[in-house]
Design a protein around this motif. Structure first.
Motif, PDB file in Angstrom:
ATOM      1  N   MET A   1       0.829  -1.188   0.000  1.00  0.00           N
ATOM      2  CA  MET A   1       0.000   0.000   0.000  1.00  0.00           C
ATOM      3  C   MET A   1       0.874   1.253   0.000  1.00  0.00           C
ATOM      4  O   MET A   1       2.044   1.196   0.289  1.00  0.00           O
ATOM      5  N   ALA A   2       0.261   2.378  -0.275  1.00  0.00           N
ATOM      6  CA  ALA A   2       0.997   3.619  -0.493  1.00  0.00           C
ATOM      7  C   ALA A   2       0.969   4.541   0.729  1.00  0.00           C
ATOM      8  O   ALA A   2       0.088   4.443   1.575  1.00  0.00           O
ATOM      9  N   THR A   3       1.932   5.462   0.746  1.00  0.00           N
ATOM     10  CA  THR A   3       1.926   6.555   1.704  1.00  0.00           C
ATOM     11  C   THR A   3       1.434   7.780   0.956  1.00  0.00           C
ATOM     12  O   THR A   3       2.009   8.176  -0.063  1.00  0.00           O
ATOM     13  N   ILE A   4       0.357   8.366   1.467  1.00  0.00           N
ATOM     14  CA  ILE A   4      -0.319   9.466   0.792  1.00  0.00           C
ATOM     15  C   ILE A   4      -0.276  10.706   1.666  1.00  0.00           C
ATOM     16  O   ILE A   4      -0.567  10.647   2.859  1.00  0.00           O
ATOM     17  N   LEU A   5       0.071  11.835   1.056  1.00  0.00           N
ATOM     18  CA  LEU A   5       0.015  13.126   1.728  1.00  0.00           C
ATOM     19  C   LEU A   5      -1.237  13.839   1.238  1.00  0.00           C
ATOM     20  O   LEU A   5      -1.433  14.022   0.035  1.00  0.00           O
ATOM     21  N   LEU A   6      -2.092  14.202   2.166  1.00  0.00           N
ATOM     22  CA  LEU A   6      -3.354  14.875   1.865  1.00  0.00           C
ATOM     23  C   LEU A   6      -3.294  16.313   2.350  1.00  0.00           C
ATOM     24  O   LEU A   6      -2.962  16.560   3.507  1.00  0.00           O
ATOM     25  N   ALA A   7      -3.615  17.257   1.462  1.00  0.00           N
ATOM     26  CA  ALA A   7      -3.661  18.673   1.825  1.00  0.00           C
ATOM     27  C   ALA A   7      -5.013  19.244   1.429  1.00  0.00           C
ATOM     28  O   ALA A   7      -5.361  19.265   0.246  1.00  0.00           O
ATOM     29  N   ASP A   8      -5.782  19.682   2.417  1.00  0.00           N
ATOM     30  CA  ASP A   8      -7.079  20.310   2.157  1.00  0.00           C
ATOM     31  C   ASP A   8      -7.432  21.182   3.350  1.00  0.00           C
ATOM     32  O   ASP A   8      -7.248  20.765   4.491  1.00  0.00           O
ATOM     33  N   ASP A   9      -7.945  22.372   3.082  1.00  0.00           N
ATOM     34  CA  ASP A   9      -8.284  23.286   4.171  1.00  0.00           C
ATOM     35  C   ASP A   9      -9.681  23.045   4.725  1.00  0.00           C
ATOM     36  O   ASP A   9     -10.091  23.704   5.679  1.00  0.00           O
ATOM     37  N   ASP A  10     -10.412  22.081   4.187  1.00  0.00           N
ATOM     38  CA  ASP A  10     -11.761  21.751   4.652  1.00  0.00           C
ATOM     39  C   ASP A  10     -11.708  20.476   5.501  1.00  0.00           C
ATOM     40  O   ASP A  10     -11.400  19.389   4.993  1.00  0.00           O
ATOM     41  N   ALA A  11     -12.013  20.607   6.780  1.00  0.00           N
ATOM     42  CA  ALA A  11     -11.921  19.471   7.709  1.00  0.00           C
ATOM     43  C   ALA A  11     -12.814  18.306   7.293  1.00  0.00           C
ATOM     44  O   ALA A  11     -12.424  17.142   7.411  1.00  0.00           O
ATOM     45  N   ALA A  12     -13.998  18.595   6.789  1.00  0.00           N
ATOM     46  CA  ALA A  12     -14.912  17.522   6.375  1.00  0.00           C
ATOM     47  C   ALA A  12     -14.338  16.731   5.205  1.00  0.00           C
ATOM     48  O   ALA A  12     -14.432  15.494   5.171  1.00  0.00           O
ATOM     49  N   SER A  22      -7.644   5.264   4.004  1.00  0.00           N
ATOM     50  CA  SER A  22      -7.182   4.375   5.073  1.00  0.00           C
ATOM     51  C   SER A  22      -7.879   3.025   4.989  1.00  0.00           C
ATOM     52  O   SER A  22      -7.275   1.982   5.236  1.00  0.00           O
ATOM     53  N   SER A  23      -9.152   3.038   4.601  1.00  0.00           N
ATOM     54  CA  SER A  23      -9.891   1.780   4.477  1.00  0.00           C
ATOM     55  C   SER A  23      -9.344   0.905   3.350  1.00  0.00           C
ATOM     56  O   SER A  23      -9.584  -0.297   3.333  1.00  0.00           O
ATOM     57  N   GLU A  24      -8.602   1.499   2.433  1.00  0.00           N
ATOM     58  CA  GLU A  24      -7.963   0.764   1.339  1.00  0.00           C
ATOM     59  C   GLU A  24      -6.586   0.247   1.759  1.00  0.00           C
ATOM     60  O   GLU A  24      -5.901  -0.392   0.968  1.00  0.00           O
ATOM     61  N   GLY A  25      -6.162   0.582   2.991  1.00  0.00           N
ATOM     62  CA  GLY A  25      -4.874   0.111   3.492  1.00  0.00           C
ATOM     63  C   GLY A  25      -3.730   1.092   3.345  1.00  0.00           C
ATOM     64  O   GLY A  25      -2.590   0.785   3.685  1.00  0.00           O
ATOM     65  N   HIS A  26      -4.017   2.298   2.851  1.00  0.00           N
ATOM     66  CA  HIS A  26      -2.974   3.302   2.676  1.00  0.00           C
ATOM     67  C   HIS A  26      -2.671   4.014   3.991  1.00  0.00           C
ATOM     68  O   HIS A  26      -3.540   4.129   4.856  1.00  0.00           O
ATOM     69  N   THR A  27      -1.449   4.504   4.115  1.00  0.00           N
ATOM     70  CA  THR A  27      -1.077   5.383   5.209  1.00  0.00           C
ATOM     71  C   THR A  27      -1.324   6.800   4.715  1.00  0.00           C
ATOM     72  O   THR A  27      -0.787   7.200   3.674  1.00  0.00           O
TER      73      THR A  27
END
Length: 120
Positions: A1-12, A22-27
């Motif tokens: 599985m992959a390591t993913i960096l997520l950037a978004d200013d919307d908490a939802a 995360s449910s797909e097994g990614h970090t």
């Protein structure tokens, strides 16, 4: 599985995307904006497989973040998210082999599918 960096200013959106991936097994490492994501990349670029970023963020938008991220990690896969399709047109100037976009709003299944495609 992959390591993913997520950037978004919307908490939802951050919560939705993190749950889906995360449910797909990614970090998934979550950041609140482009500057925080760039700071994370500065020390961890070699460990990040995919950057998932909102295009419209204050201070450092997603396109500018992607440009800087590609300097730190050439070949990084990118997924750009936006509620405004015209913003995604700006991504055409990015020199990247694996670039996908996703218009907001999207479903859990749509973000999972786009990420699967970006990682292959």
């Amino acid at each position: 599985m992959a390591t993913i960096l997520l950037a978004d200013d919307d908490a939802a959106v951050r919560d939705l995307v993190k749950r889906a991936l995360s449910s797909e097994g990614h970090t998934v490492h979550v950041t609140q904006d482009g500057l925080e994501a760039l700071d994370y990349l500065a020390g961890n670029a070699a460990t990040v497989d995919l950057l998932v970023t909102d295009v419209d963020m204050p201070q450092l938008d997603g396109i500018s973040l992607a440009e800087k991220a590609l300097v730190l990690r050439p070949g990084l896969a990118l997924v750009l998210m936006s509620g405004f399709s015209d913003q995604l047109d700006r991504a055409a100037r990015l020199r990247v082999r694996r670039l996908l976009s996703l218009e907001k709003p999207f479903t859990l299944e749509q973000i999972k599918q786009v990420v699967r495609s970006a990682l292959t």
